[in-house]
Design a protein around this motif. Structure first.
Motif, PDB file in Angstrom:
ATOM      1  N   UNK A  16      34.731  45.874  54.565  1.00 20.16           N
ATOM      2  CA  UNK A  16      34.750  45.166  55.845  1.00 20.16           C
ATOM      3  C   UNK A  16      33.886  45.884  56.876  1.00 20.16           C
ATOM      4  N   UNK A  17      33.974  47.209  56.911  1.00 21.68           N
ATOM      5  CA  UNK A  17      33.213  47.973  57.904  1.00 21.68           C
ATOM      6  C   UNK A  17      31.712  47.867  57.705  1.00 21.68           C
ATOM      7  N   UNK A  18      31.263  47.649  56.460  1.00 21.60           N
ATOM      8  CA  UNK A  18      29.817  47.530  56.234  1.00 21.60           C
ATOM      9  C   UNK A  18      29.334  46.092  56.390  1.00 21.60           C
ATOM     10  N   UNK A  19      30.223  45.213  56.855  1.00 19.82           N
ATOM     11  CA  UNK A  19      29.794  43.867  57.206  1.00 19.82           C
ATOM     12  C   UNK A  19      30.099  42.784  56.200  1.00 19.82           C
ATOM     13  N   UNK A  20      30.802  43.132  55.112  1.00 22.18           N
ATOM     14  CA  UNK A  20      31.191  42.107  54.161  1.00 22.18           C
ATOM     15  C   UNK A  20      32.462  41.406  54.655  1.00 22.18           C
ATOM     16  N   UNK A  21      32.711  40.241  54.147  1.00 18.71           N
ATOM     17  CA  UNK A  21      33.857  39.445  54.599  1.00 18.71           C
ATOM     18  C   UNK A  21      34.809  39.172  53.446  1.00 18.71           C
ATOM     19  N   UNK A  22      36.010  38.706  53.805  1.00 15.65           N
ATOM     20  CA  UNK A  22      37.018  38.301  52.820  1.00 15.65           C
ATOM     21  C   UNK A  22      37.340  39.413  51.827  1.00 15.65           C
ATOM     22  N   UNK A  23      37.350  40.654  52.296  1.00 17.89           N
ATOM     23  CA  UNK A  23      37.684  41.768  51.407  1.00 17.89           C
ATOM     24  C   UNK A  23      39.148  41.689  51.003  1.00 17.89           C
ATOM     25  N   UNK A  24      39.390  41.725  49.701  1.00 17.78           N
ATOM     26  CA  UNK A  24      40.752  41.610  49.172  1.00 17.78           C
ATOM     27  C   UNK A  24      40.938  42.571  48.003  1.00 17.78           C
ATOM     28  N   UNK A  25      42.133  43.126  47.903  1.00 23.01           N
ATOM     29  CA  UNK A  25      42.501  43.956  46.764  1.00 23.01           C
ATOM     30  C   UNK A  25      43.734  43.351  46.113  1.00 23.01           C
ATOM     31  N   UNK A  26      43.606  42.986  44.855  1.00 26.42           N
ATOM     32  CA  UNK A  26      44.698  42.329  44.129  1.00 26.42           C
ATOM     33  C   UNK A  26      45.111  43.216  42.956  1.00 26.42           C
ATOM     34  N   UNK A  27      46.386  43.534  42.884  1.00 24.42           N
ATOM     35  CA  UNK A  27      46.893  44.329  41.763  1.00 24.42           C
ATOM     36  C   UNK A  27      46.913  43.496  40.489  1.00 24.42           C
ATOM     37  N   UNK A  28      46.369  44.075  39.414  1.00 23.95           N
ATOM     38  CA  UNK A  28      46.517  43.481  38.088  1.00 23.95           C
ATOM     39  C   UNK A  28      47.288  44.440  37.171  1.00 23.95           C
ATOM     40  N   UNK A  29      47.973  45.406  37.805  1.00 27.38           N
ATOM     41  CA  UNK A  29      48.705  46.409  37.048  1.00 27.38           C
ATOM     42  C   UNK A  29      49.662  45.869  36.005  1.00 27.38           C
ATOM     43  N   UNK A  30      50.428  44.810  36.303  1.00 26.82           N
ATOM     44  CA  UNK A  30      51.347  44.291  35.288  1.00 26.82           C
ATOM     45  C   UNK A  30      50.664  43.871  33.991  1.00 26.82           C
ATOM     46  N   UNK A  31      49.385  43.540  34.066  1.00 26.81           N
ATOM     47  CA  UNK A  31      48.655  43.123  32.864  1.00 26.81           C
ATOM     48  C   UNK A  31      47.777  44.238  32.287  1.00 26.81           C
ATOM     49  N   UNK A  32      47.898  45.432  32.862  1.00 21.37           N
ATOM     50  CA  UNK A  32      47.101  46.568  32.380  1.00 21.37           C
ATOM     51  C   UNK A  32      47.988  47.654  31.775  1.00 21.37           C
ATOM     52  N   UNK A  33      48.934  48.158  32.559  1.00 24.19           N
ATOM     53  CA  UNK A  33      49.575  49.419  32.208  1.00 24.19           C
ATOM     54  C   UNK A  33      50.474  49.334  30.983  1.00 24.19           C
ATOM     55  N   UNK A  34      51.240  48.268  30.848  1.00 25.43           N
ATOM     56  CA  UNK A  34      52.124  48.159  29.684  1.00 25.43           C
ATOM     57  C   UNK A  34      51.317  48.059  28.391  1.00 25.43           C
ATOM     58  N   UNK A  35      50.257  47.244  28.408  1.00 22.21           N
ATOM     59  CA  UNK A  35      49.434  47.105  27.212  1.00 22.21           C
ATOM     60  C   UNK A  35      48.705  48.388  26.867  1.00 22.21           C
ATOM     61  N   UNK A  36      48.156  49.058  27.890  1.00 20.08           N
ATOM     62  CA  UNK A  36      47.456  50.326  27.667  1.00 20.08           C
ATOM     63  C   UNK A  36      48.401  51.350  27.035  1.00 20.08           C
ATOM     64  N   UNK A  37      49.634  51.452  27.575  1.00 23.41           N
ATOM     65  CA  UNK A  37      50.585  52.411  27.032  1.00 23.41           C
ATOM     66  C   UNK A  37      51.014  52.024  25.621  1.00 23.41           C
ATOM     67  N   UNK A  38      51.183  50.726  25.381  1.00 19.74           N
ATOM     68  CA  UNK A  38      51.563  50.273  24.041  1.00 19.74           C
ATOM     69  C   UNK A  38      50.470  50.620  23.032  1.00 19.74           C
ATOM     70  N   UNK A  39      49.218  50.463  23.404  1.00 23.39           N
ATOM     71  CA  UNK A  39      48.117  50.827  22.518  1.00 23.39           C
ATOM     72  C   UNK A  39      48.095  52.331  22.265  1.00 23.39           C
ATOM     73  N   UNK A  40      48.327  53.121  23.321  1.00 24.31           N
ATOM     74  CA  UNK A  40      48.324  54.574  23.174  1.00 24.31           C
ATOM     75  C   UNK A  40      49.485  55.078  22.324  1.00 24.31           C
TER      76      UNK A  40
END
Length: 287
Positions: A229-253
């Motif tokens: 936002x500070x560098x002039x971009x708009x609609x900056x958003x951060x969306x968690x996708x953790x529920x679809x990452x961490x369990x699978x990553x740990x299961x694979x490990x």
């Protein structure tokens, strides 16, 4: 040489890449993280596991698909890419660039990486594409903090699980904004701390080796979104996708690492709300 191919081959802004931290230089050079079995297929990301059944045995094909699906999440977030010019920051072996070219039909894909050994591997891994589509794919050395590209060169800047290595994420956001065309979009997928609690870094270093040795850097996701936002971009958003990452990553490990060993602590960090996985997006306004 065809004029368009010649133009595409030129690097429009000559810069010296910033010095790599020792952990980054070793991990992606002599150690070749892409060859480690947990990162099957040449991809280097934790995977997006929503479409994969975690209840049964996991196969190498499942693992590769999880990593491909991470790229699809990022590229889908970028919007329509057909006929566009796009760049991946921290491209590694370039297999994500090849997926983008194959499935999203951009006009041109540039893979940029700071590590010369990774770029050598990327050119070997994609030799057929580079030969048959020389105007559609290239690999360039550069740092996220000072990209060797002209202003407004790309319709999309994206990065998959590399931002945790950047020395200066604020400088990266400035560069991303600079090389984007009006209306262009930046998409970053990586793991960050969920807030600016100053204790997160020490906690992560205490049970995750990659934070202790300096390979990964603990930063709040709000730092990245706010910087866009500070560098002039708009609609900056951060969306968690953790529920679809961490369990699978740990299961694979779990088939290769015992409970309590440090790679299994990524799930622990998520469950303790010390670390999460996000897709961060922002758009350069139209003139």
């Amino acid at each position: 040489m065809d004029p368009d191919v010649r133009l595409f081959a030129e690097v429009t802004r000559v810069v010296e890449p910033v010095e790599m931290r020792a952990a980054v230089r070793e991990t992606y050079g002599p150690a070749d993280l892409s060859s480690v079995p947990v990162f099957a297929g040449g991809f280097i990301n934790f995977g997006y596991w929503r479409s994969i059944d975690l209840a049964g045995p996991l196969t190498v094909d499942d693992r590769v698909r999880s990593q491909e699906d991470m790229y699809r999440q990022v590229l889908d977030a970028a919007g329509p890419l057909a006929g566009r010019r796009i760049v991946e920051i921290g491209c590694g072996l370039g297999v994500g660039c090849a997926l983008a070219l194959r499935e999203y039909r951009p006009e041109r894909v540039t893979g940029m990486d700071i590590h010369p050994q990774q770029l050598d591997r990327a050119r070997r891994a994609n030799a057929d594409l580079l030969e048959t589509s020389p105007s559609a794919l290239r690999f360039v050395r550069g740092a996220a903090e000072e990209m060797p590209f002209g202003d407004g060169e790309f319709d999309c800047v994206y990065s998959v699980e590399a931002a945790q290595h950047f020395d200066d994420v604020i400088a990266f956001t400035r560069e991303a904004a600079r090389v984007l065309r009006p209306g262009g979009r930046v998409v970053v997928a990586s793991f960050f701390t969920p807030d600016d609690d100053p204790g997160h870094g020490a906690r992560l270093a205490s049970y995750l080796e990659t934070f202790a040795d300096g390979l990964d850097v603990a930063r709040p996701v709000t730092l990245v979104a706010d910087a866009f936002t500070r560098v002039g971009l708009t609609d900056a958003r951060a969306v968690s996708i953790g529920p679809d990452v961490w369990q699978g990553w740990d299961r694979w490990l779990s088939d290769q690492w015992e409970p309590g060993t440090w790679p299994r602590n990524f799930l622990k960090a998520y469950e303790q709300r010390t670390l999460d996985y996000y897709i961060v997006t922002a758009t350069r306004p139209q003139v």
